[in-house]
Design an enzyme around this catalytic site. Structure first.
Site, PDB file in Angstrom:
ATOM      1  N   HIS A   1       0.826  -1.209   0.000  1.00  0.00           N
ATOM      2  CA  HIS A   1       0.000   0.000   0.000  1.00  0.00           C
ATOM      3  C   HIS A   1       0.859   1.257   0.000  1.00  0.00           C
ATOM      4  O   HIS A   1       0.402   2.304   0.457  1.00  0.00           O
ATOM      5  CB  HIS A   1      -0.922   0.003   1.221  1.00  0.00           C
TER       6      HIS A   1
ATOM      7  N   ARG B   1       7.305  -6.167   3.007  1.00  0.00           N
ATOM      8  CA  ARG B   1       6.054  -6.764   2.543  1.00  0.00           C
ATOM      9  C   ARG B   1       5.877  -6.499   1.056  1.00  0.00           C
ATOM     10  O   ARG B   1       5.748  -5.350   0.633  1.00  0.00           O
ATOM     11  CB  ARG B   1       4.848  -6.202   3.304  1.00  0.00           C
TER      12      ARG B   1
ATOM     13  N   ASP C   1      16.911 -10.961  -3.793  1.00  0.00           N
ATOM     14  CA  ASP C   1      18.179 -10.591  -4.417  1.00  0.00           C
ATOM     15  C   ASP C   1      18.609  -9.182  -4.031  1.00  0.00           C
ATOM     16  O   ASP C   1      19.814  -8.885  -3.982  1.00  0.00           O
ATOM     17  CB  ASP C   1      18.087 -10.722  -5.932  1.00  0.00           C
TER      18      ASP C   1
ATOM     19  N   GLU D   1      -5.676 -12.289   7.015  1.00  0.00           N
ATOM     20  CA  GLU D   1      -6.498 -11.074   6.967  1.00  0.00           C
ATOM     21  C   GLU D   1      -7.836 -11.287   6.273  1.00  0.00           C
ATOM     22  O   GLU D   1      -8.375 -10.358   5.672  1.00  0.00           O
ATOM     23  CB  GLU D   1      -5.714  -9.932   6.319  1.00  0.00           C
TER      24      GLU D   1
ATOM     25  N   ASP E   1      -8.183  -5.635   7.068  1.00  0.00           N
ATOM     26  CA  ASP E   1      -8.825  -6.436   6.026  1.00  0.00           C
ATOM     27  C   ASP E   1      -9.684  -7.530   6.625  1.00  0.00           C
ATOM     28  O   ASP E   1     -10.706  -7.913   6.036  1.00  0.00           O
ATOM     29  CB  ASP E   1      -7.758  -7.035   5.100  1.00  0.00           C
TER      30      ASP E   1
END
Length: 274
Positions: free
Chosen positions: A52, A77, A91, A156, A182
């Site tokens: 987000h 995240r 990576d 969630e 959520d």
């Protein structure tokens, strides 16, 4: 001659070594400078969010570099459970991932597989080109990479709650994180994270995960809820965000100093309304 570099202690080790719940905050601004300021706060962990927030590969890399010198554990995240995106994040040098919207045990197994090289998983091999191995300066990185990594799955939705025991039992899931926002929406209670029904489900999830002996965390910006979830047994928690702190702090400044009655310039007439 290459200099051997040791990888940073991961989130799993930090949780295992902790003598109290680990407290963290979100880094959502996309700014390496802000992330570095947060990293020096004294908090235990920092969630750098790309679900987000306006974060791409370059900004994530810059933030990981900015916080690397501080005694805080960075967790990243991704926007979605996607092995290709996860490969790129690893990576870059992300060692701890929080995977959103994990609804089933199959989702959890895919998350675990995405962080490991074959034969255990599907991570593409490009370590010689990547910051993750410090460009092959970490001895035996390919054999040891899994030792440095953690994957936390985010619960969630009501579907995830129904499948929570199966998700938690997946081998390789390091921890479980509950997202009340959520979850509330999936329960038909959009924007009501503090609704008694939502709080009850969160607390039941905390107990369920704890029964498996795995760490469990939760997001809770409101202090009363945060204290309640900590008392319920949460092992780690997020209690704020850089953008929220800046928004509320700047609003407080405006409230404190922009007041016509108190700040009318000397000699000027007060504003009249009709």
């Amino acid at each position: 001659m290459p200099v051997p570099v040791n990888a940073v202690t991961g989130f799993s080790a930090a949780l295992a070594d902790a003598t109290r719940p680990l407290v963290g905050m979100w880094a959502c601004s996309g700014s390496p400078l802000v992330a570095e300021i947060c990293a020096g706060s004294g908090l235990d962990w920092l969630l750098i969010d790309a679900e987000h927030s306006p974060n791409g590969l370059e900004s994530l890399l810059a933030q990981l570099q900015a916080v690397a010198g501080y005694p805080i554990v960075p967790v990243v995240r991704p926007p979605v459970l996607d092995p290709v995106i996860i490969k790129q994040y690893l990576d870059l040098g992300a060692q701890n991932l929080l995977i959103p919207m994990v609804d089933t045990a199959d989702d959890a197994r895919l998350a675990v597989s995405s962080i490991h090289y074959p034969p255990r998983g599907m991570r593409g091999v490009g370590s010689a080109l990547a910051r993750a191995s410090r460009w092959n300066r970490i001895d035996n990185y390919l054999d040891r990479a899994g030792d440095f990594l953690s994957v936390t799955v985010q619960i969630e939705s009501t579907t995830a709650v129904a499948n929570l025991r199966d998700i938690t039992a997946v081998d390789g899931v390091s921890a479980v994180f509950i997202g009340p926002s959520d979850l509330a929406a999936s329960m038909g209670l959009l924007g009501q994270q503090d609704h008694p029904d939502v709080v009850d489900v969160v607390e039941r999830c905390i107990r369920t995960v704890a029964s498996f002996g795995k760490p469990v965390g939760v997001n809770a910006f409101a202090e009363p809820l945060a204290r309640r979830y900590l008392a319920a047994g949460a092992d780690f928690i997020l209690v704020g965000a850089d953008v929220a702190l800046l928004a509320r702090g700047s609003e407080q400044l405006a409230t404190a100093y922009i007041n016509d009655a108190e700040n009318t310039r000397p000699g000027s007439a007060p504003t009249q309304s009709y």
